[in-house]
Design an enzyme around this catalytic site. Structure first.
Site, PDB file in Angstrom:
ATOM      1  N   ILE A 157       0.708  -1.475   0.155  1.00  0.00           N
ATOM      2  CA  ILE A 157       0.082  -0.155   0.067  1.00  0.00           C
ATOM      3  C   ILE A 157       1.026   1.126  -0.196  1.00  0.00           C
ATOM      4  CG2 ILE A 157      -1.705  -1.446   0.988  1.00  0.00           C
ATOM      5  CD1 ILE A 157      -1.455  -0.141   3.525  1.00  0.00           C
ATOM      6  N   ASP A 158       0.294   2.026  -0.828  1.00  0.00           N
ATOM      7  CA  ASP A 158       0.999   3.451  -0.729  1.00  0.00           C
ATOM      8  C   ASP A 158       1.490   3.694   0.457  1.00  0.00           C
ATOM      9  OD1 ASP A 158       0.358   3.677  -2.993  1.00  0.00           O
ATOM     10  OD2 ASP A 158      -0.765   4.433  -3.230  1.00  0.00           O
ATOM     11  N   LYS A 159       2.862   4.974   0.958  1.00  0.00           N
ATOM     12  CA  LYS A 159       3.023   5.356   1.802  1.00  0.00           C
ATOM     13  C   LYS A 159       2.206   6.479   2.738  1.00  0.00           C
ATOM     14  CE  LYS A 159       6.360   8.784   3.390  1.00  0.00           C
ATOM     15  NZ  LYS A 159       6.536  10.190   2.334  1.00  0.00           N
TER      16      LYS A 159
END
Length: 302
Positions: A135-137
């Site tokens: 998942i994104d930062k």
């Protein structure tokens, strides 16, 4: 390291790659790669993966030495929701990068799991040990971690076959009129900005389902379920229908809830069949404090 196997009765008639995966501790992807490079011999003759094995076939293959990790394990805070000998489920905080990359050699989820979780799958290489999906930062929430290659293959197959469960929460711009909806639009690289993805002709198929949970003045809280896992999928799809995720620095407007804090997107629920027992397991974590605080502020404005 040389390895040997004799095909048993149970695996006769299977493809070479599947039979070897069944009879050894090595992953099917590794074995397939060895077969492709003519490093697997059946009765002293190199065979292709589709070869149907026979009882008593003598298989000889050379397994490369494991590459030594040069990523430093770091004692970073890590919330482990569940762990056994095959899998772990962790709650990634908002702001933490999943794996090392240019500009993020340390302080990543991988650095943390290498410290807290000792056995990790090697399928995704030395940079992403144990990482099945990401998942994104600035997205918070649940990730499944594979602790061996067979578990990794099982979890990855479930993602590919759309049998795993992934539910997200998001605060998006605008008041969505429909209570439920499905966005089916192909996603690929944005031709004008390589940092972005976009809905493009010829992109990879992508399907996102959403359901409205609450409406506020100028914003909507929604739950989302993914059928596919394209890069930035939720963020791209919501922007595509005119309701970008609040706080999204790439796809959203500059005017947002809290500037420079990242998107209000949380991986709330994760479910999958256990790689060994087959039991369906489901986990859920609350959204981070900043997310819930913002919801309360929006409720006060209604």
């Amino acid at each position: 390291m040389l390895a040997y196997q004799k095909i048993n009765e149970e695996n006769k008639g299977l493809r070479l790659d599947k039979a070897l995966a069944n009879q050894t501790e090595y992953s099917r992807s590794l074995l397939t790669e060895l077969i492709k490079n003519d490093k697997v011999f059946v009765n002293s003759e190199a065979k292709k993966a589709k070869y149907k094995v026979k009882v008593g076939d003598r298989i000889e293959f050379e397994v490369p030495e494991a590459e030594v990790l040069d990523i430093v394990a770091e004692d970073l805070p890590l919330e482990i929701i569940y762990e056994d000998s095959d899998v772990a489920v962790v709650n990634k905080p908002q702001g933490m990068v999943v794996h090392p990359a240019a500009g993020h050699a340390s302080g990543t989820l991988v650095n943390a799991i290498m410290y807290h979780i000792k056995d990790l799958s090697s399928i995704n290489g030395v940079i992403r040990p144990g990482i099945v999906h990401r998942i994104d930062k600035d997205t918070s929430g649940l990730l499944m971690i594979a602790k061996n290659d067979k578990a990794h293959e099982s979890l990855a197959a479930q993602l590919k076959d759309k049998t795993s469960k992934r539910r997200y929460l998001a605060i998006v711009h605008g008041e969505i009129a429909n209570d439920k909806g499905t966005i089916e639009a192909p996603i690929g690289r944005n031709l004008k900005d390589r940092k972005k993805q976009a809905v493009v002709s010829g992109g990879k198929p992508a399907v996102t389902h959403f359901e409205v949970l609450e409406r506020f003045y100028g914003y909507t809280l929604i739950a989302l379920r993914l059928e596919t896992g394209r890069t930035h999928q939720i963020r791209v799809h919501m922007n595509y229908i005119g309701h970008p995720v609040a706080g999204d620095p790439l796809y959203g407007p500059n005017k947002t809830l809290i500037p420079n804090k990242g998107q209000f997107l949380h991986a709330e629920t994760l479910g999958f069949d256990h790689p060994t027992t087959g039991e369906f397991m489901e986990f859920q974590v609350d959204a981070p404090e900043i997310f819930n605080e913002q919801l309360e502020k929006l409720r006060e404005q209604v």
